[in-house]
Write an enzyme that holds these catalytic residues in place. Sequence first.
Site, mmCIF file in Angstrom:
data_model
loop_
_atom_site.group_PDB
_atom_site.id
_atom_site.type_symbol
_atom_site.label_atom_id
_atom_site.label_comp_id
_atom_site.label_asym_id
_atom_site.label_seq_id
_atom_site.Cartn_x
_atom_site.Cartn_y
_atom_site.Cartn_z
ATOM 1 C CG ASN A 10 -1.731 1.223 1.401
ATOM 2 O OD1 ASN A 10 -1.815 2.038 0.476
ATOM 3 N ND2 ASN A 10 -2.343 1.397 2.565
ATOM 4 C CE LYS A 12 -0.067 3.446 4.766
ATOM 5 N NZ LYS A 12 -0.195 3.640 6.194
ATOM 6 C CG HIS A 96 -5.955 1.738 5.186
ATOM 7 N ND1 HIS A 96 -5.561 2.693 6.088
ATOM 8 C CD2 HIS A 96 -4.902 0.902 5.025
ATOM 9 C CE1 HIS A 96 -4.296 2.457 6.443
ATOM 10 N NE2 HIS A 96 -3.878 1.371 5.821
ATOM 11 C CD GLU A 98 -3.255 5.449 6.729
ATOM 12 O OE1 GLU A 98 -3.248 5.493 5.491
ATOM 13 O OE2 GLU A 98 -2.306 4.987 7.400
ATOM 14 C CD GLU A 166 -3.827 -2.717 7.318
ATOM 15 O OE1 GLU A 166 -2.667 -2.871 6.921
ATOM 16 O OE2 GLU A 166 -4.498 -1.735 7.031
ATOM 17 N N GLY A 172 2.064 2.159 10.829
ATOM 18 C CA GLY A 172 2.979 3.284 10.689
ATOM 19 C C GLY A 172 3.633 3.703 11.994
ATOM 20 C CB SER A 212 4.952 -1.849 11.983
ATOM 21 O OG SER A 212 4.485 -0.527 12.193
HETATM 22 C C1 PEP Z 1 -0.961 0.037 6.100
HETATM 23 O O1 PEP Z 1 -1.082 1.234 5.942
HETATM 24 O O2 PEP Z 1 -1.808 -0.736 5.610
HETATM 25 C C2 PEP Z 1 0.184 -0.441 6.846
HETATM 26 C C3 PEP Z 1 0.175 -1.687 7.268
HETATM 27 O O3 PEP Z 1 1.175 0.465 7.072
HETATM 28 P P1 PEP Z 1 2.593 0.153 7.778
HETATM 29 O O4 PEP Z 1 3.130 -1.126 7.164
HETATM 30 O O5 PEP Z 1 3.441 1.340 7.429
HETATM 31 O O6 PEP Z 1 2.340 0.009 9.222
#
Ligand code: PEP
Length: 252
Positions: A10, A12, A96, A98, A166, A172, A212
């Site tokens: 992703n 973003k 997601h 976000e 998630e 992040g 992460s």
């Molecule tokens: C995500 O945004 O779906 C995600 C898992 O981000 P990160 O790997 O940076 O935590």
Amino acid sequence: MSRTKLIAGNWKMNTNFSEAQILCSALKKTIRPSATVEVAVCPPFTHLSIVNTLLNGTQIMLGAQNIHQDKKGAFTGEVSAQMLKDTGVEYVIIGHSERREHFGETNTIVKEKALRCLELGMKPIVCVGEVLSERKSGNYLNIVEEQVREGLSREMDPKKLVVAYEPVWAIGTGETASPEQANEVHGHIRSILTEYFGSESAQEIRIIYGGSMKPSNADELLAQPEVDGGLIGGASLNAEDFCAIVTAGEKQ
Ligand code: PEP
């Protein structure tokens, strides 16, 4: 039951055209067809076409980060399922955290988006996950359960469905769910999928982990029996790290 793992990047709202090109050519050089791992990248809308062209001839699939729930009409700034389909998109990230946090996406909207995506044969990656206070209160399984129950429906084609767990506190932040924490929630999600779609179909649905994930923790997360891949944010912008996670998936 062995499920083909899915490792999806992703991006973003990151990368300009030339960064996207550099990333694609690095992925193209390293990622080889695999019988055990599927790979997808989800660039920003503006890069979908060029990334599709750049990855032509590879088995890396194209994904989008969002979709609109209506078929067409006066929705300035939005992108429809048909537009994504026409651009070569196979996977769509939906709900997601976000988008839930900054754009008010509810479970009902998530369900509408997933249905729209499935209608055209694309595969939704439906994201669910609890925030830190919900994890700390011990109520996280109920929260995730509600998101799964309300975000999915029994009429969806289980063969095309992907669920991404998630935990919001791990996105992040550099903080990752432990393999056991991820496996516990994935197992709980699968029990709801079993109720919705029956045991045989539920066993085929990929439940991937995001939060992460990086080369240093991918092995142990992907080794969990209920973890069928990863949704990778930050680490997907670095070709070496992303490819190392794909390799970790192949080893399992
Ligand atoms: C995500 O945004 O779906 C995600 C898992 O981000 P990160 O790997 O940076 O935590």
